[in-house]
Design an enzyme around this catalytic site. Structure first.
Site, short mmCIF file in Angstrom:
data_model
loop_
_atom_site.label_atom_id
_atom_site.label_comp_id
_atom_site.label_asym_id
_atom_site.label_seq_id
_atom_site.Cartn_x
_atom_site.Cartn_y
_atom_site.Cartn_z
N CYS A 4 10.23 -4.26 61.31
CA CYS A 4 9.49 -5.03 60.31
C CYS A 4 10.32 -6.21 59.80
CB CYS A 4 9.07 -4.12 59.16
SG CYS A 4 10.37 -3.01 58.58
N1 NDP Z 1 6.79 2.02 57.83
C1 NDP Z 1 7.01 0.80 58.31
O1 NDP Z 1 6.74 -0.20 57.63
C2 NDP Z 1 7.58 0.61 59.68
C3 NDP Z 1 7.99 1.66 60.47
N2 NDP Z 1 8.54 1.42 61.72
C4 NDP Z 1 9.00 2.50 62.56
O2 NDP Z 1 7.84 3.24 63.01
C5 NDP Z 1 8.16 4.61 63.11
C6 NDP Z 1 7.21 5.40 62.21
O3 NDP Z 1 7.43 5.02 60.87
P1 NDP Z 1 6.56 5.55 59.65
O4 NDP Z 1 5.16 5.70 60.07
O5 NDP Z 1 6.89 4.69 58.50
O6 NDP Z 1 7.22 6.99 59.43
P2 NDP Z 1 6.58 8.27 58.77
O7 NDP Z 1 7.73 9.08 58.29
O8 NDP Z 1 5.52 7.91 57.81
O9 NDP Z 1 5.92 9.03 60.00
C7 NDP Z 1 6.59 9.42 61.14
C8 NDP Z 1 5.79 10.52 61.85
O10 NDP Z 1 6.51 10.91 63.03
C9 NDP Z 1 6.23 12.26 63.33
N3 NDP Z 1 7.46 12.90 63.84
C10 NDP Z 1 8.49 13.40 63.12
N4 NDP Z 1 9.44 13.90 63.94
C11 NDP Z 1 8.98 13.73 65.21
C12 NDP Z 1 9.48 14.05 66.49
N5 NDP Z 1 10.67 14.64 66.64
N6 NDP Z 1 8.74 13.73 67.57
C13 NDP Z 1 7.54 13.12 67.44
N7 NDP Z 1 6.99 12.80 66.24
C14 NDP Z 1 7.71 13.10 65.14
C15 NDP Z 1 5.76 12.90 62.04
O11 NDP Z 1 4.49 13.45 62.29
P3 NDP Z 1 4.29 14.98 62.81
O12 NDP Z 1 5.15 15.84 61.93
O13 NDP Z 1 2.83 15.18 62.63
O14 NDP Z 1 4.73 14.96 64.23
C16 NDP Z 1 5.63 11.79 61.04
O15 NDP Z 1 4.40 11.79 60.36
C17 NDP Z 1 9.61 4.77 62.70
O16 NDP Z 1 10.44 4.76 63.83
C18 NDP Z 1 9.85 3.54 61.84
O17 NDP Z 1 11.19 3.21 61.79
C19 NDP Z 1 8.64 0.17 62.23
C20 NDP Z 1 8.21 -0.90 61.51
C21 NDP Z 1 7.70 -0.77 60.16
C1 X2W Z 2 12.03 0.61 52.72
C2 X2W Z 2 12.79 1.07 53.93
O1 X2W Z 2 13.59 1.99 53.86
N1 X2W Z 2 12.53 0.44 55.07
C3 X2W Z 2 13.17 0.81 56.30
C4 X2W Z 2 12.47 0.10 57.42
C5 X2W Z 2 13.14 0.35 58.74
C6 X2W Z 2 12.32 0.87 59.84
O2 X2W Z 2 11.12 0.81 59.84
O3 X2W Z 2 13.00 1.45 60.85
P1 X2W Z 2 13.24 0.95 62.33
O4 X2W Z 2 12.53 -0.36 62.47
O5 X2W Z 2 14.70 0.82 62.50
O6 X2W Z 2 12.64 1.96 63.22
C7 X2W Z 2 14.66 0.43 56.27
O7 X2W Z 2 15.03 -0.55 55.63
O8 X2W Z 2 15.45 1.09 56.96
#
Ligand code: NDP
Ligand code: X2W
Length: 345
Positions: A149
């Site tokens: 992000c």
């Molecule tokens: N939030 C954001 O703004 C952004 C997030 N990202 C990246 O996207 C990814 C998801 O983020 P986000 O949705 O915020 O995270 P969340 O914590 O909200 O959700 C992650 C989901 O992954 C699942 N999970 C956990 N462990 C495992 C595993 N070992 N294998 C497969 N699935 C698993 C869980 O669901 P369940 O238990 O049902 O499997 C959980 O709900 C991360 O890598 C994050 O860094 C990237 C850009 C922006």
């Molecule tokens: C508020 C907050 O904690 N934001 C996360 C967003 C990072 C993320 O989404 O992780 P990857 O893109 O590395 O998978 C952070 O700053 O680490």
């Protein structure tokens, strides 16, 4: 086309669900879980009452190979590295939203993410999906690494200035702020309401895992770039990222020239909106949309430029850009399923 979402119960996965279930080319969304198989998805997200009748299913490579055309992975770092070697990657296209496949140098991944890197063959095959900058490779990709992000906002904010050699490479400072949903749904201590509300906090000072990703992308545009300063702050809001970028101009410049350079660079990019001089975007102006809005100024007094780049972290910073890349990888209109007006106010 059938799509699968790993991590559908998380924020990124839920945003993918919102977009993909309304996408004209998607017939079916299969929602995978590592911990809640058999549960109704609606139970995780009651706002989907009357909308979702899907059950969560366990992650099983045989069923993914058989039932899924494109697999989205919205799972934590480490999951893609573990799961992808079990998938038939000749058959299933993959879009990974985590940081697992973004850094080409595995030693760098292990240093910044503090975990074992994915199989180098998979990392090498993955195309970095900053949609506006890497279109031809994305169109041919079968494994796509969706950008982080903060890198999305920062790299889009810097690309025109860096590739046109307008700024001093060693002077770049990115001062970034994010809403709390960036930490994911399962984040606990540190993003508790009582600690975030009425508070402004800097975190991961000089140690954020997105630093090498931003440097890798900028270095490809200008090989003199090796180290940037990048800091992150947590802001009491749900969605949104603002990257305020400062750098010394190289030689003569004016705000008008800077603006003309950005307008030309993003002329064909529907999702990047360069604002007129004197106007700076706020995070609410892109809320719920796939836009990245950019405002610019050159200060004759200091010889520095200020660039402000805003996105919605769950949209252009995650699920929105993933769908934009999905469209390009499959020969669909880039904007398909993403023509959403920002939610305002
Ligand atoms: N939030 C954001 O703004 C952004 C997030 N990202 C990246 O996207 C990814 C998801 O983020 P986000 O949705 O915020 O995270 P969340 O914590 O909200 O959700 C992650 C989901 O992954 C699942 N999970 C956990 N462990 C495992 C595993 N070992 N294998 C497969 N699935 C698993 C869980 O669901 P369940 O238990 O049902 O499997 C959980 O709900 C991360 O890598 C994050 O860094 C990237 C850009 C922006
Ligand atoms: C508020 C907050 O904690 N934001 C996360 C967003 C990072 C993320 O989404 O992780 P990857 O893109 O590395 O998978 C952070 O700053 O680490």
């Amino acid at each position: 086309m059938n799509v699968g979402i790993i991590g559908a119960t998380g924020y990124g996965g839920n945003e993918l669900y919102r977009l993909l279930t309304k996408h004209p080319k998607v017939d079916k969304c299969i929602l995978y879980t590592s911990s809640e198989a058999g549960k109704a998805y609606r139970e995780s997200y009651p706002h989907l009452t009357g909308i979702s009748d899907e059950l969560l299913v366990s992650i099983d490579s045989a069923s993914i190979d058989k039932d899924v055309d494109v697999l989205f992975m919205a799972s934590p770092p480490g999951a893609a590295a573990e799961i992808l070697p079990q998938i038939n990657l000749e058959q299933v296209k993959v879009i990974d939203l985590s940081g697992d496949l973004r850094l080409k140098d595995s030693a760098l991944y292990e240093k910044w993410y503090k975990r074992k890197a994915a199989d180098q063959k998979i990392v090498d095959a993955a195309v970095y999906g900053l949609s506006e900058l890497n279109k031809p490779s994305i169109m041919n990709a079968s494994i796509l690494s969706n950008p982080g992000c903060f890198p999305t906002a920062s790299i889009l904010g810097l690309a025109p200035a860096v590739s046109n050699d307008l700024i001093n490479e060693s002077s770049i400072i990115i001062d970034a702020k994010t809403g709390v949903s960036g930490a994911g749904r399962k984040a606990g201590i540190g993003v508790h309401y009582s600690e975030v509300n009425e508070n402004l906090k800097i975190y991961k000072v000089n140690g954020h895992q997105h630093i090498p990703e931003i440097e890798q992308a900028l270095h490809l545009m200008n090989e003199n770039i090796s180290a940037i300063t990048f800091q992150t702050h947590l802001v009491p809001m749900t969605r949104g990222i603002m990257a305020t970028i400062y750098a010394d101009a190289k030689g003569e410049m004016s705000s008008e020239e800077l603006l003309a350079c950005y307008q030309a660079f993003y002329r064909d990019s529907y999702f990047v909106r360069v604002r007129p001089l004197g106007e700076f975007p706020s995070t609410k102006e892109v809320y719920g949309s796939n836009f990245c809005d950019i405002g610019l100024s050159y200060d004759e007094r200091t010889g520095r430029v200020t660039i402000v780049s805003v996105i919605d972290n769950l949209m252009k910073g995650a699920a929105g850009q993933a769908v934009q890349n999905f469209n390009m990888m499959n020969g669909f209109e880039e904007t398909m399923g993403l023509e959403l007006t920002p939610l305002y106010p």
